[in-house]
Design a protein around this motif. Structure first.
Motif, PDB file in Angstrom:
ATOM      1  N   MET A 118     -14.616  22.337 -46.927  1.00 19.31           N
ATOM      2  CA  MET A 118     -15.758  21.471 -46.713  1.00 19.31           C
ATOM      3  C   MET A 118     -16.871  22.487 -47.674  1.00 19.31           C
ATOM      4  SD  MET A 118     -16.765  18.287 -44.605  1.00 19.31           S
ATOM      5  CE  MET A 118     -18.434  17.222 -45.738  1.00 19.31           C
ATOM      6  N   PHE A 120     -20.764  22.134 -48.047  1.00 21.01           N
ATOM      7  CA  PHE A 120     -22.070  21.303 -46.932  1.00 21.01           C
ATOM      8  C   PHE A 120     -23.263  20.983 -48.304  1.00 21.01           C
ATOM      9  CE2 PHE A 120     -19.620  21.917 -44.316  1.00 21.01           C
ATOM     10  CZ  PHE A 120     -19.109  20.774 -42.967  1.00 21.01           C
ATOM     11  N   ALA A 122     -26.283  21.411 -48.126  1.00 24.12           N
ATOM     12  CA  ALA A 122     -27.349  22.827 -47.760  1.00 24.12           C
ATOM     13  C   ALA A 122     -26.141  23.764 -47.542  1.00 24.12           C
ATOM     14  CB  ALA A 122     -28.511  22.878 -46.245  1.00 24.12           C
ATOM     15  N   PRO A 123     -26.814  24.606 -48.038  1.00 23.70           N
ATOM     16  CA  PRO A 123     -25.584  26.311 -47.995  1.00 23.70           C
ATOM     17  C   PRO A 123     -26.259  26.526 -46.693  1.00 23.70           C
ATOM     18  CG  PRO A 123     -27.665  26.523 -49.293  1.00 23.70           C
ATOM     19  CD  PRO A 123     -27.824  25.482 -49.167  1.00 23.70           C
ATOM     20  N   ASN A 124     -24.825  26.824 -46.181  1.00 21.94           N
ATOM     21  CA  ASN A 124     -24.649  27.602 -44.895  1.00 21.94           C
ATOM     22  C   ASN A 124     -23.985  28.280 -44.448  1.00 21.94           C
ATOM     23  OD1 ASN A 124     -22.512  25.828 -44.997  1.00 21.94           O
ATOM     24  ND2 ASN A 124     -22.280  23.997 -42.986  1.00 21.94           N
ATOM     25  N   PRO A 125     -24.236  29.425 -44.983  1.00 22.83           N
ATOM     26  CA  PRO A 125     -23.564  31.057 -44.363  1.00 22.83           C
ATOM     27  C   PRO A 125     -23.917  31.306 -42.752  1.00 22.83           C
ATOM     28  CG  PRO A 125     -25.927  31.597 -45.422  1.00 22.83           C
ATOM     29  CD  PRO A 125     -25.399  29.740 -45.863  1.00 22.83           C
ATOM     30  N   PHE A 126     -22.615  31.907 -42.353  1.00 20.41           N
ATOM     31  CA  PHE A 126     -23.302  31.858 -41.005  1.00 20.41           C
ATOM     32  C   PHE A 126     -24.075  32.999 -40.996  1.00 20.41           C
ATOM     33  CE2 PHE A 126     -18.584  30.810 -40.864  1.00 20.41           C
ATOM     34  CZ  PHE A 126     -19.108  29.098 -40.222  1.00 20.41           C
ATOM     35  N   PRO A 127     -25.270  33.408 -40.260  1.00 18.79           N
ATOM     36  CA  PRO A 127     -25.831  34.389 -39.877  1.00 18.79           C
ATOM     37  C   PRO A 127     -24.680  35.600 -39.987  1.00 18.79           C
ATOM     38  CG  PRO A 127     -25.887  33.669 -37.825  1.00 18.79           C
ATOM     39  CD  PRO A 127     -25.069  32.505 -38.519  1.00 18.79           C
ATOM     40  N   MET A 128     -23.924  36.107 -40.509  1.00 17.71           N
ATOM     41  CA  MET A 128     -23.320  37.573 -40.304  1.00 17.71           C
ATOM     42  C   MET A 128     -23.394  38.128 -41.665  1.00 17.71           C
ATOM     43  SD  MET A 128     -20.195  35.937 -39.339  1.00 17.71           S
ATOM     44  CE  MET A 128     -20.309  34.831 -38.328  1.00 17.71           C
ATOM     45  N   SER A 173     -26.603  41.017 -44.734  1.00 10.75           N
ATOM     46  CA  SER A 173     -26.547  40.112 -44.295  1.00 10.75           C
ATOM     47  C   SER A 173     -26.539  38.922 -45.396  1.00 10.75           C
ATOM     48  CB  SER A 173     -28.158  39.679 -43.566  1.00 10.75           C
ATOM     49  OG  SER A 173     -28.411  38.975 -43.262  1.00 10.75           O
ATOM     50  N   TRP A 175     -27.228  36.259 -45.092  1.00 13.98           N
ATOM     51  CA  TRP A 175     -29.019  34.837 -45.280  1.00 13.98           C
ATOM     52  C   TRP A 175     -29.836  35.975 -46.500  1.00 13.98           C
ATOM     53  CZ3 TRP A 175     -31.176  32.510 -40.029  1.00 13.98           C
ATOM     54  CH2 TRP A 175     -29.727  31.566 -39.568  1.00 13.98           C
ATOM     55  N   ARG A 189     -15.934  31.429 -48.952  1.00 12.94           N
ATOM     56  CA  ARG A 189     -15.552  31.755 -47.287  1.00 12.94           C
ATOM     57  C   ARG A 189     -14.374  30.032 -47.623  1.00 12.94           C
ATOM     58  NH1 ARG A 189     -20.742  30.013 -43.715  1.00 12.94           N
ATOM     59  NH2 ARG A 189     -20.060  27.924 -44.242  1.00 12.94           N
ATOM     60  N   THR A 190     -14.131  29.711 -47.975  1.00 18.22           N
ATOM     61  CA  THR A 190     -13.468  28.518 -47.819  1.00 18.22           C
ATOM     62  C   THR A 190     -12.644  28.267 -48.638  1.00 18.22           C
ATOM     63  OG1 THR A 190     -16.105  26.734 -48.008  1.00 18.22           O
ATOM     64  CG2 THR A 190     -13.473  25.444 -48.074  1.00 18.22           C
TER      65      THR A 190
ATOM     66  N   HIS B 389     -25.452  22.086 -39.593  1.00 20.86           N
ATOM     67  CA  HIS B 389     -24.658  22.294 -40.436  1.00 20.86           C
ATOM     68  C   HIS B 389     -23.617  23.234 -40.043  1.00 20.86           C
ATOM     69  CE1 HIS B 389     -27.457  25.180 -42.026  1.00 20.86           C
ATOM     70  NE2 HIS B 389     -28.179  24.128 -42.096  1.00 20.86           N
ATOM     71  N   GLN B 390     -24.023  24.107 -39.345  1.00 19.29           N
ATOM     72  CA  GLN B 390     -23.878  25.797 -38.563  1.00 19.29           C
ATOM     73  C   GLN B 390     -22.828  25.271 -38.191  1.00 19.29           C
ATOM     74  OE1 GLN B 390     -24.253  28.693 -39.671  1.00 19.29           O
ATOM     75  NE2 GLN B 390     -26.327  29.112 -40.944  1.00 19.29           N
ATOM     76  N   ALA B 396     -15.128  23.053 -40.071  1.00 21.80           N
ATOM     77  CA  ALA B 396     -14.685  22.444 -41.631  1.00 21.80           C
ATOM     78  C   ALA B 396     -13.460  24.225 -42.250  1.00 21.80           C
ATOM     79  CB  ALA B 396     -15.650  22.879 -42.589  1.00 21.80           C
ATOM     80  N   LEU B 397     -13.755  25.512 -41.191  1.00 23.89           N
ATOM     81  CA  LEU B 397     -12.980  26.601 -42.287  1.00 23.89           C
ATOM     82  C   LEU B 397     -11.909  26.800 -41.438  1.00 23.89           C
ATOM     83  CD1 LEU B 397     -15.365  28.929 -42.379  1.00 23.89           C
ATOM     84  CD2 LEU B 397     -13.902  27.887 -44.107  1.00 23.89           C
ATOM     85  N   HIS B 515     -28.465  39.534 -36.840  1.00 25.89           N
ATOM     86  CA  HIS B 515     -27.544  38.615 -37.209  1.00 25.89           C
ATOM     87  C   HIS B 515     -27.690  38.440 -38.117  1.00 25.89           C
ATOM     88  CE1 HIS B 515     -24.551  38.109 -33.561  1.00 25.89           C
ATOM     89  NE2 HIS B 515     -25.307  38.774 -32.882  1.00 25.89           N
TER      90      HIS B 515
END
Lengths: 281, 521
Positions: A118, A120, A122-128, A173, A175, A189-190, B389-390, B396-397, B515
């Motif tokens: 899935m 979403f 809004a883009p929701n990349p993880f903070p890495m 990053s 972000w 990522r998906t 959403h985070q 979702a993964l 991070h």
């Protein structure tokens, strides 16, 4: 979709129109990826989806359109059981993925969500880092060598048409990327966990026109390998990228058919009003 | 939250005047707060740091012909409102009791600053102002400038000997005695102890023997053993760079030595060490508990009425006066748990308590309890700020709830946890009241961390800067004399808290960068 090989081309069965609820398209079992049967969903007593029945074809793009609050995002999130987190949600009816009930108690929900990816709104990349974002799902599965992860990350970023833009700074990053790049990163990522279905919840609504165009191109290139389900507010977008379109209103499926037919010759007045903008969504 | 591009004051130009009173009021409160804070720091710095500066010593001749030696301090109007009087620090406590003297300005006929005036820092009886007449070393008797030169060099030797003896006592003799108490002593140990003690008394012997002959303002002579003198200087003969060197030396001694003379003189090293060690232990104890509790409340527990009630309870605990926690710590940790530990493991030493009395561990635990609500609330706020959403992105993964928590949510919440820890440290380092019940000591020259097994002595009492301030300000024989020490210690406490906080802030900054989250201001 697989990293290793091409999938055989499939002939789509002739869509047959007309059934209950006015518009249910029938595909043969082999061509049906997701089979939704009489799905009713309620949030704490408020019904969001009313007895929905529709089949989503394999390796095609299916769009859900409809005014805000019509239940199209709710339907999308039902397909990978993201509603499980919310204790207030009650459900009736079944969803089958490749002929298997996704609500079967034997189904591991994490595995289902890997198969039904899935993206979403809004883009929701993880903070890495960019690399770690793409490797996130792979690492969850465990047991993969570093080389294999490197390969898959590269393949996923190439598949999401992002590789050329980020190959020099995979450790930066996530972000630090632009909104459009972030959204493509989320798609990469998906893709990295090799899903069979990709759910896209208004994936371009937060992006500028050029980024939107890139996402739409990406959807087209992914189509031969994946079943895509797209929720969108943008009528033109639905017309541009989808093969089939379902129009939902007030939690009901109003009309469902091939996109060309639905946009040029809608069978119902309600559909026509909506796609011509006379019914404000 | 700050809206980018907007300033707090408002729009520039003419519109600004219309915002009038509110903007001014807001600016005034900020200004007032800043001025008060600045005043606090300036007062502490000036009063605390000037104490170590070698002040010029004056020799005054009064109308009656009496001579007074002292350092001039503040001036005030005479009670009769005819002229001014001034307070002088005259030191020499052994010379009649007081160390202060008020002198009316018109009483003084002559005010000079002769270079031969000496200031002596003594082990007992405080400071001495006066002149050096002679130095008697064995049969030798030196007078004049020679006496001063020899005094300075002999003093260095004696101080080295004193350091050596202190090291011998603390690092060798005392640990040996303690270990002998534990295992009923072997012969060989006895002999070693006797040997060490002989060496100590030898050092003591070498320190003694020298005498100085001193003369006070009135010309009265007295003899003083040189071993009693810690330091000697002639402030009026010092150039400014010598004074600066002296100031740095004094400051260093204040930071690195233990207290003397019932905490009215000397340094505060054990207190600095105790404060920092206790705060660190407190942080180690409070962080895991606070974070786990917050994770449970925010992520695991069903968000029902009971959870809300618990949350309100936790928030209210933050407002409970600290002395209440002290009482709880005394009752539960010290008497309850500590008493039980003593009965089970240290029965041989009873009735003298080991853990059944206040100590480092109980103080840290009490403060951890005190700061627990702060950590829980800050962590919970951090967790709830992480966008839905985070979490959904991870789910979702194909991540499970636990994987989502450990791989996405908790790393993102670390800055919030550190914010909680910063607040906890700031509160804990400044607390004094509960410590008085659970383990702080007026004098504990041995720091709780040393080379003796098990190295960290959690059961020992410890010194604390906050308590040191309280003790010096209220319990010393001459409160006025202790005031400079109080200011200096207060300044030090503020500095220690600042350093601890800055460490945590830099850690938070580093984590945020790692991070990749944008740094919130």
């Amino acid at each position: 979709m697989s990293i290793d090989g091409e999938l055989p081309k499939r002939q789509l069965a002739q869509a047959r129109l007309g059934n209950r609820r006015g518009a249910v398209m029938e595909f043969s079992a082999a061509d049906t990826c997701l089979d939704i049967q009489g799905l009713t969903l309620a949030y704490g007593g408020k019904t969001a989806l009313k007895d929905l029945t529709l089949r989503i074809p394999r390796h095609r793009v299916t769009a859900f359109i409809g005014p805000s609050g019509c239940g199209k995002s709710t339907l999308l999130r039902a397909l990978n059981r993201l509603h499980d987190l919310n204790e207030d949600v009650s459900r009736h009816g079944q969803i089958h993925l490749d002929g298997h009930d996704i609500h079967d108690p034997r189904v591991a929900v994490a595995e289902l969500r890997r198969r039904v990816g899935m993206v979403f709104q809004a883009p929701n990349p993880f903070p890495m880092s960019i690399y770690d974002n793409v490797a996130f799902g792979l690492r969850l599965q465990g047991g993969l060598s570093k080389r294999r992860i490197d390969d898959v990350v590269e393949w996923a970023l190439k598949s999401a048409a992002l590789w050329d833009e980020v190959k020099g700074r995979l450790r930066a990053s996530a972000w630090s990327l632009s909104g459009g790049q972030q959204q493509r990163l989320v798609i990469a990522r998906t893709l990295a966990v090799e899903p069979e279905v990709l759910l896209l919840d208004e994936p371009a609504s937060a992006l500028d026109p050029i980024s939107t165009l890139k996402i739409e191109e990406l959807i087209r290139t992914l189509k031969p390998h994946l079943t895509l389900v797209l929720v969108t507010h943008n009528m033109q977008q639905a017309a541009r990228v989808s093969d089939y379109t379902a129009f939902l209103h007030n939690g009901e499926l109003v009309e469902y058919g091939p996109t060309d037919t639905l946009f040029t010759h809608p069978r119902l007045r309600r559909t026509e009003n909506y796609i011509t903008g006379r019914m404000v969504g | 939250m700050k809206i980018p591009g907007h300033t707090a004051v408002g729009m520039p130009g003419k519109r600004r005047t219309r915002e009038g009173p509110l903007a001014w009021l807001a600016a005034a409160s900020v200004a007032l707060s800043l001025i008060m804070l600045g005043a606090l720091l300036v007062l502490l710095s000036v009063k605390g740091l000037s104490n170590f500066w070698p002040a010029t010593v004056h020799q005054l001749t009064l109308k009656g012909g009496e001579t007074v030696i002292g350092v001039p301090l503040e001036t005030r109007e005479l009670p009769s409102r005819q002229g001014l009087e001034r307070r002088y620090l005259t030191a020499n406590r052994d010379d009649g009791g007081g160390i202060w003297r008020w002198l009316a300005n018109d009483q003084i006929t002559e005010d000079t600053t002769p270079e031969d005036l000496v200031v002596l820092e003594r082990r007992h009886w405080g400071t001495f102002f006066g002149r050096l007449v002679a130095l008697q070393s064995g049969d030798q008797r030196l007078t004049g400038p020679d006496a001063w030169t020899v005094l300075e060099s002999r003093l260095k030797e004696i101080n080295a000997l004193r350091d050596e003896r202190r090291r011998l006592t603390h690092d060798e003799i005392l640990p040996l005695i303690r270990s002998m108490e534990d295992q009923d002593g072997h012969r060989s140990e006895d002999r070693r102890l006797a040997d060490l003690q002989r060496r100590a008394s030898e050092l003591q012997q070498r320190m003694q023997g020298d005498l100085v002959v001193l003369e006070n303002g009135q010309g009265r002579r007295q003899e003083q053993a040189l071993a009693e003198i810690l330091e000697a200087w002639r402030p009026n003969a010092m150039a400014w760079h010598e004074k600066l060197g002296h100031w740095v030396r004094e400051l260093w001694q204040f930071l690195s030595q233990g207290p003397r003379d019932a905490n009215t003189a000397g340094g505060v090293w054990p207190a600095i060490f105790g404060t920092i060690l206790m705060v660190l232990l407190m942080s180690i104890l409070v962080t895991p508990f606070g974070v786990l509790a917050a994770v449970y409340l925010n992520e695991v527990a069903h968000q029902g009425r009971l959870t809300r009630l618990v949350r309100i309870g936790v928030r209210n605990l933050a407002g409970v006066p600290s002395i209440v926690y002290g009482v709880f710590g005394l009752g539960v940790f010290v008497y309850g748990i500590g008493g039980s530990i003593d009965r089970w493991f240290f029965e041989s030493t009873l009735p003298s308590p080991t853990f059944g009395t206040g100590g480092l561990l109980w103080a840290s635990l009490t403060l951890a309890l005190l700061t627990l609500p702060v950590v829980i609330v800050a962590t919970e706020e951090g967790l709830s700020r992480i966008p839905l959403h985070q979490r959904e992105g991870a789910l979702a993964l194909g991540a499970t709830r636990f994987e989502t928590l450990t791989r996405v949510v908790l790393p993102m919440a670390t800055p919030a946890m550190l914010t909680g820890l910063i607040l906890a440290v700031a509160r804990a380092a400044g607390e004094v009241a509960p410590l008085m019940l659970v383990g702080v000591a007026k004098l504990a020259p041995q720091v709780p961390l040393d080379g003796e097994f098990p190295f960290l002595h959690l059961e020992r009492k410890f010194m604390h800067l906050g308590y040191h301030i309280y003790d010096a300000a209220f319990h010393s024989s001459d409160v006025q004399a202790a005031m400079p020490l109080v200011y200096a210690t207060a300044l030090l406490l503020v500095t220690v808290i600042l350093v601890l906080n800055l460490t945590a802030i830099f850690m938070r900054h580093y984590l945020r960068k790692r991070h990749g989250a944008p740094v919130r201001r």
